[in-house]
Write a protein that holds these residues in place. Structure first.
Motif, short mmCIF file in Angstrom:
data_model
loop_
_atom_site.label_atom_id
_atom_site.label_comp_id
_atom_site.label_asym_id
_atom_site.label_seq_id
_atom_site.Cartn_x
_atom_site.Cartn_y
_atom_site.Cartn_z
N GLU A 87 45.88 55.56 47.79
CA GLU A 87 46.30 54.22 48.15
C GLU A 87 45.09 53.33 48.42
N THR A 88 44.16 53.85 49.22
CA THR A 88 42.96 53.08 49.57
C THR A 88 42.15 52.77 48.32
N ALA A 89 41.99 53.77 47.45
CA ALA A 89 41.22 53.57 46.22
C ALA A 89 41.89 52.54 45.33
N TRP A 90 43.23 52.57 45.27
CA TRP A 90 43.97 51.63 44.44
C TRP A 90 43.74 50.20 44.90
N LYS A 91 43.74 49.98 46.23
CA LYS A 91 43.53 48.64 46.76
C LYS A 91 42.09 48.19 46.55
N ASN A 92 41.14 49.12 46.74
CA ASN A 92 39.73 48.76 46.58
C ASN A 92 39.39 48.43 45.14
N THR A 93 40.15 48.99 44.19
CA THR A 93 39.84 48.79 42.78
C THR A 93 39.84 47.32 42.41
N GLU A 94 40.87 46.59 42.83
CA GLU A 94 40.95 45.17 42.47
C GLU A 94 39.82 44.38 43.11
N VAL A 95 39.51 44.69 44.37
CA VAL A 95 38.45 43.97 45.06
C VAL A 95 37.11 44.17 44.35
N ASP A 96 36.79 45.42 44.05
CA ASP A 96 35.53 45.72 43.37
C ASP A 96 35.46 45.06 42.00
N ALA A 97 36.59 45.13 41.27
CA ALA A 97 36.62 44.54 39.92
C ALA A 97 36.45 43.03 39.98
N LEU A 98 37.08 42.39 40.96
CA LEU A 98 37.02 40.94 41.05
C LEU A 98 35.59 40.46 41.26
N TYR A 99 34.85 41.15 42.14
CA TYR A 99 33.45 40.77 42.37
C TYR A 99 32.61 41.04 41.12
N GLN A 100 32.84 42.17 40.49
CA GLN A 100 32.07 42.52 39.30
C GLN A 100 32.32 41.53 38.17
N LEU A 101 33.57 41.16 37.97
CA LEU A 101 33.90 40.23 36.89
C LEU A 101 33.43 38.82 37.21
N ARG A 102 33.53 38.43 38.47
CA ARG A 102 32.99 37.12 38.87
C ARG A 102 31.51 37.02 38.54
N ASP A 103 30.78 38.09 38.88
CA ASP A 103 29.34 38.10 38.62
C ASP A 103 29.01 38.11 37.14
N ALA A 104 29.94 38.62 36.32
CA ALA A 104 29.74 38.67 34.87
C ALA A 104 30.17 37.37 34.17
N GLY A 105 30.66 36.41 34.95
CA GLY A 105 31.05 35.13 34.37
C GLY A 105 32.46 35.08 33.83
N VAL A 106 33.28 36.09 34.13
CA VAL A 106 34.67 36.07 33.69
C VAL A 106 35.44 35.08 34.55
N ARG A 107 36.39 34.39 33.94
CA ARG A 107 37.17 33.38 34.65
C ARG A 107 38.23 34.06 35.52
N VAL A 108 37.87 34.33 36.76
CA VAL A 108 38.76 34.96 37.74
C VAL A 108 38.68 34.14 39.03
N PRO A 109 39.65 34.30 39.93
CA PRO A 109 39.55 33.60 41.22
C PRO A 109 38.31 34.04 41.99
N GLU A 110 37.70 33.11 42.69
CA GLU A 110 36.54 33.43 43.53
C GLU A 110 37.00 34.27 44.72
#
Length: 285
Positions: A87-110
């Motif tokens: 459960e914890t890993a599942w929730k952390n996955t989105e958080v980690d991905a969001l920061y990684q994609l933001r840094d890569a310039g993907v159009r995601v919420p800040e």
């Protein structure tokens, strides 16, 4: 409105000042519009496994990194502790991905932070300042559909270049802001290199978007961007600025072993989902 239980700790800690209204409630989480100082943001409160209809399917978990060997063993054994760690890993996955994609310039919420199991992030709005509609809720001109398709294919490429595939991408998790589409909802994101089903997930993501936008620009339905992306990725030739053509020559001499494997995996996952649901229900009794 009455403060939801999951958001009260954020108010107590001064992360947010008020909960203004619910934004949406889905199978994975409930999202609220909140105020932090003079900023309007949104807060995503994840539902636990017993409440979710979207179970943690093996297909999405494959290839994900677990923080410790003990946690990995527990998850593998599907023990009570292992399910909590999952459960914890599942929730952390989105958080980690969001920061990684933001840094890569993907159009995601800040993203603004992850507090007490709640993800606080940018509220995507339309030109009038209202909550942005989903891609499937707007009417488009032919030119807009083509522009949106180009933009979204570029986002998928950028994601793939950092080794990630959305895994559940469609017109329902793309918001239309004043500057174009923004991709949301990443708890099921998968590793392109570590998941055996990554190719099929990429093709499904691309085909979902193409089918939706093809309603406004039918010529898009004759393109093969997903197959082209994957072939370039496998060859190590895909880069964020790679120009795609949408054309692809299929090899009809190879047997569809992948399709057979996916059918077997789907059957196994369905059995596991039913078992997890029974165990979660038993724990609540």
């Amino acid at each position: 409105m009455k403060t939801p239980t999951g958001l009260q700790p954020l108010i107590d800690d001064g992360v947010i000042d008020a909960v203004l209204r619910p934004l949406k409630s889905g199978k994975e989480a409930a999202v609220y519009v909140v105020r932090a100082g003079d900023q309007i943001r949104c807060a995503k409160v994840y539902k636990d496994m017993a409440q979710r209809s979207f179970q943690q399917r093996v297909q999405y978990q494959e290839g994900r990194k677990v923080r410790g060997s003990r946690e990995a063993r527990a998850i593998g054994k599907a023990s009570k502790y292992g399910r909590k760690q999952q459960e914890t890993a599942w929730k952390n996955t989105e958080v980690d991905a969001l920061y990684q994609l933001r840094d890569a310039g993907v159009r995601v919420p800040e993203p603004y932070g992850y507090f007490h199991g709640v993800l606080v992030m940018q509220l995507i709005v339309d030109a009038d300042g209202h909550s942005a509609p989903r891609l499937g809720e707007v009417e488009l001109s032919h030119a807009q559909a083509c522009d949106f398709h180009r933009c979204l294919m570029r986002q998928v490429v950028n994601m793939l270049c950092v080794g990630l595939i959305h895994g559940d991408l469609s017109e329902y998790n793309v918001l239309v802001g004043p500057d174009g589409p923004v991709i949301i909802d990443f708890p099921q994101v998968v590793s392109a290199a570590g998941n055996n089903a990554s190719r099929s997930m990429l093709l499904r993501d691309v085909n979902n978007l193409t089918a939706s936008l093809g309603a406004w620009a039918p010529e898009l339905l004759d393109t093969w961007y997903g197959e082209e992306m994957w072939a370039l990725y496998e060859a190590g030739e895909l880069h964020p600025d790679t120009e795609l053509t949408g054309t692809f020559v299929h090899d009809t001499t190879k047997p569809d072993l992948e399709g057979v494997r996916h059918a077997i995996n789907d059957a196994r996952e369905e059995a596991l989902i039913r078992q997890q649901g029974r165990e979660a229900a038993a724990e609540m009794d």
